[in-house]
Design an enzyme around this catalytic site. Structure first.
Site, PDB file in Angstrom:
ATOM      1  N   HIS A   1     -70.230  63.471  -7.634  1.00 56.85           N
ATOM      2  CA  HIS A   1     -68.822  63.576  -8.052  1.00 56.85           C
ATOM      3  C   HIS A   1     -67.848  63.438  -6.872  1.00 56.85           C
ATOM      4  O   HIS A   1     -66.830  62.770  -6.974  1.00 56.85           O
ATOM      5  CB  HIS A   1     -68.614  64.920  -8.760  1.00 56.85           C
ATOM      6  CG  HIS A   1     -67.470  64.948  -9.715  1.00 56.85           C
ATOM      7  ND1 HIS A   1     -67.477  65.685 -10.879  1.00 56.85           N
ATOM      8  CD2 HIS A   1     -66.266  64.332  -9.697  1.00 56.85           C
ATOM      9  CE1 HIS A   1     -66.338  65.509 -11.518  1.00 56.85           C
ATOM     10  NE2 HIS A   1     -65.580  64.694 -10.824  1.00 56.85           N
TER      11      HIS A   1
ATOM     12  N   LYS B   1     -71.893  63.611 -13.956  1.00 56.64           N
ATOM     13  CA  LYS B   1     -71.747  63.690 -12.486  1.00 56.64           C
ATOM     14  C   LYS B   1     -72.295  65.006 -11.955  1.00 56.64           C
ATOM     15  O   LYS B   1     -72.188  66.043 -12.620  1.00 56.64           O
ATOM     16  CB  LYS B   1     -70.263  63.563 -12.099  1.00 56.64           C
ATOM     17  CG  LYS B   1     -69.534  62.453 -12.818  1.00 56.64           C
ATOM     18  CD  LYS B   1     -68.105  62.267 -12.369  1.00 56.64           C
ATOM     19  CE  LYS B   1     -67.381  61.317 -13.304  1.00 56.64           C
ATOM     20  NZ  LYS B   1     -66.681  61.968 -14.430  1.00 56.64           N
TER      21      LYS B   1
ATOM     22  N   ASP C   1     -67.241  59.237 -20.482  1.00 59.45           N
ATOM     23  CA  ASP C   1     -67.330  59.690 -19.092  1.00 59.45           C
ATOM     24  C   ASP C   1     -67.106  61.203 -19.030  1.00 59.45           C
ATOM     25  O   ASP C   1     -66.014  61.681 -19.294  1.00 59.45           O
ATOM     26  CB  ASP C   1     -66.281  58.976 -18.230  1.00 59.45           C
ATOM     27  CG  ASP C   1     -66.414  59.337 -16.760  1.00 59.45           C
ATOM     28  OD1 ASP C   1     -67.198  58.666 -16.060  1.00 59.45           O
ATOM     29  OD2 ASP C   1     -65.755  60.307 -16.323  1.00 59.45           O
TER      30      ASP C   1
ATOM     31  N   TYR D   1     -66.622  69.419 -15.828  1.00 57.18           N
ATOM     32  CA  TYR D   1     -65.692  69.504 -16.961  1.00 57.18           C
ATOM     33  C   TYR D   1     -66.145  70.539 -17.998  1.00 57.18           C
ATOM     34  O   TYR D   1     -65.404  70.843 -18.930  1.00 57.18           O
ATOM     35  CB  TYR D   1     -65.528  68.145 -17.663  1.00 57.18           C
ATOM     36  CG  TYR D   1     -65.169  66.968 -16.780  1.00 57.18           C
ATOM     37  CD1 TYR D   1     -64.664  67.146 -15.487  1.00 57.18           C
ATOM     38  CD2 TYR D   1     -65.325  65.660 -17.229  1.00 57.18           C
ATOM     39  CE1 TYR D   1     -64.349  66.058 -14.677  1.00 57.18           C
ATOM     40  CE2 TYR D   1     -65.016  64.576 -16.433  1.00 57.18           C
ATOM     41  CZ  TYR D   1     -64.545  64.783 -15.156  1.00 57.18           C
ATOM     42  OH  TYR D   1     -64.244  63.686 -14.359  1.00 57.18           O
TER      43      TYR D   1
HETATM   44  N1  NAP Z   1     -64.366  61.272 -10.709  1.00 55.04           N
HETATM   45  C1  NAP Z   1     -63.301  62.024 -10.624  1.00 55.04           C
HETATM   46  O1  NAP Z   1     -63.098  62.750  -9.622  1.00 55.04           O
HETATM   47  C2  NAP Z   1     -62.309  62.009 -11.738  1.00 55.04           C
HETATM   48  C3  NAP Z   1     -61.051  62.639 -11.592  1.00 55.04           C
HETATM   49  C4  NAP Z   1     -60.155  62.579 -12.655  1.00 55.04           C
HETATM   50  C5  NAP Z   1     -60.504  61.903 -13.823  1.00 55.04           C
HETATM   51  N2  NAP Z   1     -61.747  61.329 -13.964  1.00 55.04           N
HETATM   52  C6  NAP Z   1     -62.165  60.622 -15.192  1.00 55.04           C
HETATM   53  O2  NAP Z   1     -61.125  59.731 -15.600  1.00 55.04           O
HETATM   54  C7  NAP Z   1     -60.733  60.051 -16.928  1.00 55.04           C
HETATM   55  C8  NAP Z   1     -59.280  59.723 -17.148  1.00 55.04           C
HETATM   56  O3  NAP Z   1     -58.449  60.376 -16.190  1.00 55.04           O
HETATM   57  P1  NAP Z   1     -57.492  61.613 -16.543  1.00 55.04           P
HETATM   58  O4  NAP Z   1     -58.032  62.340 -17.704  1.00 55.04           O
HETATM   59  O5  NAP Z   1     -57.294  62.377 -15.285  1.00 55.04           O
HETATM   60  O6  NAP Z   1     -56.079  60.959 -16.837  1.00 55.04           O
HETATM   61  P2  NAP Z   1     -55.498  59.712 -17.659  1.00 55.04           P
HETATM   62  O7  NAP Z   1     -56.511  59.149 -18.574  1.00 55.04           O
HETATM   63  O8  NAP Z   1     -54.841  58.827 -16.651  1.00 55.04           O
HETATM   64  O9  NAP Z   1     -54.337  60.427 -18.499  1.00 55.04           O
HETATM   65  C9  NAP Z   1     -54.582  61.399 -19.467  1.00 55.04           C
HETATM   66  C10 NAP Z   1     -53.222  61.987 -19.909  1.00 55.04           C
HETATM   67  O10 NAP Z   1     -52.401  60.961 -20.461  1.00 55.04           O
HETATM   68  C11 NAP Z   1     -52.067  61.269 -21.819  1.00 55.04           C
HETATM   69  N3  NAP Z   1     -52.219  60.015 -22.572  1.00 55.04           N
HETATM   70  C12 NAP Z   1     -53.385  59.352 -22.864  1.00 55.04           C
HETATM   71  N4  NAP Z   1     -53.131  58.221 -23.537  1.00 55.04           N
HETATM   72  C13 NAP Z   1     -51.781  58.139 -23.663  1.00 55.04           C
HETATM   73  C14 NAP Z   1     -50.933  57.200 -24.280  1.00 55.04           C
HETATM   74  N5  NAP Z   1     -51.414  56.129 -24.893  1.00 55.04           N
HETATM   75  N6  NAP Z   1     -49.587  57.424 -24.226  1.00 55.04           N
HETATM   76  C15 NAP Z   1     -49.091  58.522 -23.608  1.00 55.04           C
HETATM   77  N7  NAP Z   1     -49.856  59.448 -23.006  1.00 55.04           N
HETATM   78  C16 NAP Z   1     -51.197  59.265 -23.043  1.00 55.04           C
HETATM   79  C17 NAP Z   1     -53.059  62.335 -22.263  1.00 55.04           C
HETATM   80  O11 NAP Z   1     -52.439  63.205 -23.189  1.00 55.04           O
HETATM   81  P3  NAP Z   1     -53.165  63.816 -24.529  1.00 55.04           P
HETATM   82  O12 NAP Z   1     -54.585  64.087 -24.209  1.00 55.04           O
HETATM   83  O13 NAP Z   1     -52.359  65.054 -24.771  1.00 55.04           O
HETATM   84  O14 NAP Z   1     -52.982  62.788 -25.610  1.00 55.04           O
HETATM   85  C18 NAP Z   1     -53.345  63.065 -20.962  1.00 55.04           C
HETATM   86  O15 NAP Z   1     -52.303  63.991 -20.692  1.00 55.04           O
HETATM   87  C19 NAP Z   1     -61.071  61.542 -17.036  1.00 55.04           C
HETATM   88  O16 NAP Z   1     -61.050  62.011 -18.365  1.00 55.04           O
HETATM   89  C20 NAP Z   1     -62.407  61.586 -16.356  1.00 55.04           C
HETATM   90  O17 NAP Z   1     -63.397  61.092 -17.235  1.00 55.04           O
HETATM   91  C21 NAP Z   1     -62.632  61.382 -12.922  1.00 55.04           C
END
Ligand code: NAP
Length: 285
Positions: free
Chosen positions: A112, A79, A49, A54
């Site tokens: 998005h 997106k 994704d 990004y």
């Molecule tokens: N459509 C939208 O508006 C929107 C907005 C936000 C996100 N997204 C999508 O959703 C995806 C995921 O959301 P996100 O990146 O915001 O946050 P997330 O996946 O909820 O969390 C990512 C964070 O958690 C840490 N982490 C990951 N796995 C872990 C584990 N097993 N144990 C402990 N910590 C862990 C990562 O650290 P490290 O990387 O340092 O390991 C990073 O700091 C995004 O990458 C994007 O593709 C979309």
């Protein structure tokens, strides 16, 4: 472990299938993205994704090519960025997305953000432009992100195509259940962004107790909660051990009591980590 044997696929309302677990690349720096994507594919992920916002679509394409996995085996979402909602801008932006990825199609392309306070509140003409991308086959499926119920109702009233997905913030502190319920009632699958609230839910005592009881990590427990609720997730990590850990969520189940205890952590609007889609109006420079 292979993707085929582990990760369930869900059927979208247009008949295409999507792996329920993927890998998110938000906030992965452009020059680190290819390596992270390659690592995820080596572990078994087959769904990535990304977004123009990004700035790492090129790294996603490169990582897929570097991995040696066939393009056709990987589900790729991107997106439309917020500055490009006008139809001609959207057409140019979509061409650039494909060029950056180095592919002639994406599996899924999303608006998005709805940006209801910009473009005279018009996201309908933007959606009709995405319908063109689906018709010409360059987007196998199309969907939206951060749409509230009233935005989805407007699309239903004024356009032909029901979005295949709505990608919205969902995690135990912000269960977003009304928008999810609208999706369930209208064949729109929910994709849960920030599924572990960027780490914020992992230190919650309830999450910790369940993790300890069943011998899994807090992240695995929360990701499993999403899977059992039927949502699509793509946790982000640049840490190989975590990328592996987040993939290993198909060898256990949560009980109803555990699902309910996690759902009860919901804080409503106070639980959001991201912006409210009704007021968000950010356009990157
Ligand atoms: N459509 C939208 O508006 C929107 C907005 C936000 C996100 N997204 C999508 O959703 C995806 C995921 O959301 P996100 O990146 O915001 O946050 P997330 O996946 O909820 O969390 C990512 C964070 O958690 C840490 N982490 C990951 N796995 C872990 C584990 N097993 N144990 C402990 N910590 C862990 C990562 O650290 P490290 O990387 O340092 O390991 C990073 O700091 C995004 O990458 C994007 O593709 C979309």
């Amino acid at each position: 472990m292979t993707a085929d044997s582990q990760v369930p696929s869900l059927t979208l309302n247009d008949g295409n299938r999507i792996p329920q677990l993927g890998f998110g690349v938000f906030q992965i720096p452009p020059d680190e993205t290819a390596a992270a994507v390659r690592t995820a594919l080596e572990i078994g992920y087959r769904h990535i994704d990304t977004a123009e916002m990004y700035q790492n679509e090129a790294g996603v394409g490169q990582g897929i090519r570097d991995s040696g996995v066939d393009r056709g085996e990987v589900y790729v979402t991107s997106k439309l960025n917020n500055g490009f909602h006008k139809p001609d801008d959207a057409r140019r932006a979509f061409d650039k997305t494909l060029e950056a990825l180095g592919f002639d199609y994406v599996d899924l392309f999303l608006i998005h953000w709805p940006l209801p306070t910009l473009y005279d509140g018009d996201f309908v003409s933007t959606w009709k432009t995405l319908e063109e991308f689906k018709s010409d086959g360059r987007a196998r499926s199309i969907g939206v992100s951060n749409f509230q119920i009233h935005h989805l109702e407007e699309l239903a009233r004024d356009t032909e195509t029901v979005p295949a997905v709505n990608q919205i913030e969902v995690h135990p502190y912000f269960t977003n259940d009304a928008v999810r319920a609208y999706g369930i009632d209208h064949t729109i699958l929910t994709e849960a962004w920030s599924p572990i609230a960027q780490g914020a839910v992992l230190t919650d005592p309830v999450v910790g107790q369940i993790a300890q009881k069943i011998g899994k990590s807090p992240a695995q427990v929360v990701l499993r909660w999403h899977i059992e609720r039927g949502d699509i997730v793509f946790p982000k990590s640049v840490t190989t051990e975590r990328i592996k850990e987040n993939f290993e969520i198909f060898d256990f189940e949560l009980g109803d009591d555990e699902i309910d205890a996690l759902t009860e952590l919901d804080k409503g609007e106070a639980g959001r980590t991201g912006p409210n889609p009704d007021t968000f109006d950010y356009i990157p420079k």
